[in-house]
Design an enzyme around this catalytic site. Structure first.
Site, PDB file in Angstrom:
ATOM      1  CD  GLN A 138      -3.078   6.309  -3.570  1.00  0.00           C
ATOM      2  OE1 GLN A 138      -3.481   7.125  -4.268  1.00  0.00           O
ATOM      3  NE2 GLN A 138      -2.793   6.637  -2.078  1.00  0.00           N
ATOM      4  CG  ASP A 157      -5.041  -1.273  -2.819  1.00  0.00           C
ATOM      5  OD1 ASP A 157      -5.241  -2.592  -2.267  1.00  0.00           O
ATOM      6  OD2 ASP A 157      -4.755  -0.527  -2.012  1.00  0.00           O
ATOM      7  CB  SER A 213      -8.195  -0.326  -1.662  1.00  0.00           C
ATOM      8  OG  SER A 213      -7.215  -0.211  -0.819  1.00  0.00           O
ATOM      9  NE  ARG A 228      -4.372  -1.229   1.531  1.00  0.00           N
ATOM     10  CZ  ARG A 228      -5.690  -1.390   2.136  1.00  0.00           C
ATOM     11  NH1 ARG A 228      -5.671  -0.861   3.465  1.00  0.00           N
ATOM     12  NH2 ARG A 228      -6.843  -2.066   1.608  1.00  0.00           N
ATOM     13  CE1 TYR A 285      -4.629  -4.221   3.940  1.00  0.00           C
ATOM     14  CE2 TYR A 285      -2.253  -4.110   3.578  1.00  0.00           C
ATOM     15  CZ  TYR A 285      -3.594  -4.204   2.945  1.00  0.00           C
ATOM     16  OH  TYR A 285      -3.552  -4.645   1.687  1.00  0.00           O
TER      17      TYR A 285
END
Length: 377
Positions: free
Chosen positions: A127, A130, A133, A122, A229
């Protein structure tokens, strides 16, 4: 791109949009017939995007340089065609990598390189890739809709001739991607939302979305955060947190549980004694049920009643929004694959795994260095 084989899996790893996107980078796409049907993408749309359609028994597997999947672990276990992949072929998908040594050995025996999307670091560069997510965002949204539909009262405040209806009170456990989307959705529906998280830094995000943050217990050793996380909490911290939450649960109409730790059993935040303090008719949606559950008594794939409280399993929620879940997942996959592609001036493409790149090394599950790599996906 093969057809998914896990029961209930409606998502697909590539859409006509990403087929066109990758074709522009020199990829030749082969799609198994019916692969996108469950997510609203028919075969004709793939053909229009430039993909070739094949039957399940096609020998195209042995020619593939890249295989795109959603449930890659199931694909490896249930599709015998995977054994025909050439050495150095690349598999991208969700592989349930934590502790899955048998799958890793199988890939290594077949000399297959595999990237486990659950292990993607992450960081800002990753991004757009991901997957966790993008899918958690959907799960948080859908969890609130399920809770609202199951609730025995209105969600927003209403002023009627018969009197004023007070807004529902939502309690969200975990302020990660799923929790923040659950918060935003609950607020859109008119609920008063409270959020509990072990990371004090989450307070600003919660309050920016109109939620009310419940500060974590004041202990010397808070779980904190690692790699984007939440870290696994100690049992002492969880016990103190449960005592703190009992009072909040007694006031809540709907509870959304989102707390998970990668590769670990989900923390138990709500036990049976705490459920007994909840109002009969209230609802708990547990997004961590597949990892053991944040709430005692939740059962994967089922809705059960305990002490008058409706416990809803929140596993597989992205599959219930298959079209958009597939669109987001496939864009994540395309972004990662574009990082790996080298395209020549003539338009031909090849896969290049740069093991010094933290994105590649972070999600590398198995690896075989091929003598040469082509450009078919």
């Amino acid at each position: 791109m093969p057809r998914e084989c896990r029961p209930g899996e409606t998502r697909v790893a590539a859409t006509p949009e990403t087929v066109r996107r990758l074709a522009a980078r020199g990829c030749t796409f082969v799609v198994e017939r019916g692969a996108g049907q469950a997510s609203g993408y028919d075969d004709a749309s793939y053909e229009e995007a430039g993909a070739a359609l094949v039957d399940p028994s096609s020998e195209q597997w042995s020619q593939a340089d890249v295989v795109l999947a959603v449930q890659g672990s199931d694909l490896a276990q249930q599709r015998s065609e995977l054994a025909s992949l050439k050495p150095g072929a690349l598999l991208l998908g969700l592989l349930e990598p934590h502790g899955n040594d048998a799958l890793k050995q199988r890939f290594e025996a077949g000399r297959v390189t595999a990237l486990a999307l659950e292990l993607l670091p992450r960081i800002s560069r990753a991004q757009s890739m991901d997957v966790l997510s993008s899918q958690a965002n959907i799960a948080g949204y859908k969890a609130v809709l399920l809770a609202s539909a199951a609730l025995d009262r209105y969600v927003p405040m209403l002023m009627t001739a018969a009197g004023t209806i007070q807004p529902a009170r939502a309690l969200i456990l975990g302020a990660g991607v799923a929790g923040l989307q659950a918060l935003a959705t609950a607020r859109r529906l008119g609920a008063v939302a409270y959020v509990s998280d072990v990371r004090p830094a989450a307070k600003e995000q919660v309050e920016s979305l109109g939620g009310r943050f419940i500060d974590p217990p004041e202990l010397d050793q808070k779980p904190g955060e690692a790699g984007g996380y939440a870290k696994q909490a100690t049992e002492a911290f969880l016990a103190e947190q449960r005592r703190q939450l009992t009072e909040q649960l007694a006031l809540a109409d709907m509870v959304i549980c989102t707390a998970q730790v990668p590769g670990k059993k989900a923390p138990r935040l709500i036990d049976d004694a705490m459920l007994q303090h909840m109002r009969p008719g209230s609802v708990v949606v547990d997004l961590a049920v597949a990892q053991g559950g944040n709430c005692e008594g939740t059962v994967p794939g089922q809705t059960v009643f305990r002490h008058g409280v409706q416990l809803v399993a929140g596993d597989g929620l992205p599959c219930s929004v298959a079209n958009h879940a597939s669109a987001l997942y496939s864009r994540n996959i395309a972004a990662l694959l574009e990082l790996l592609l080298n395209t020549t001036a003539e338009g031909a493409s090849s896969v290049n795994l740069d093991l010094d790149d933290e994105i590649v090394s972070g999600c590398l599950f198995s690896h075989n260095a091929p003598e040469s790599a082509g450009g078919a996906a």
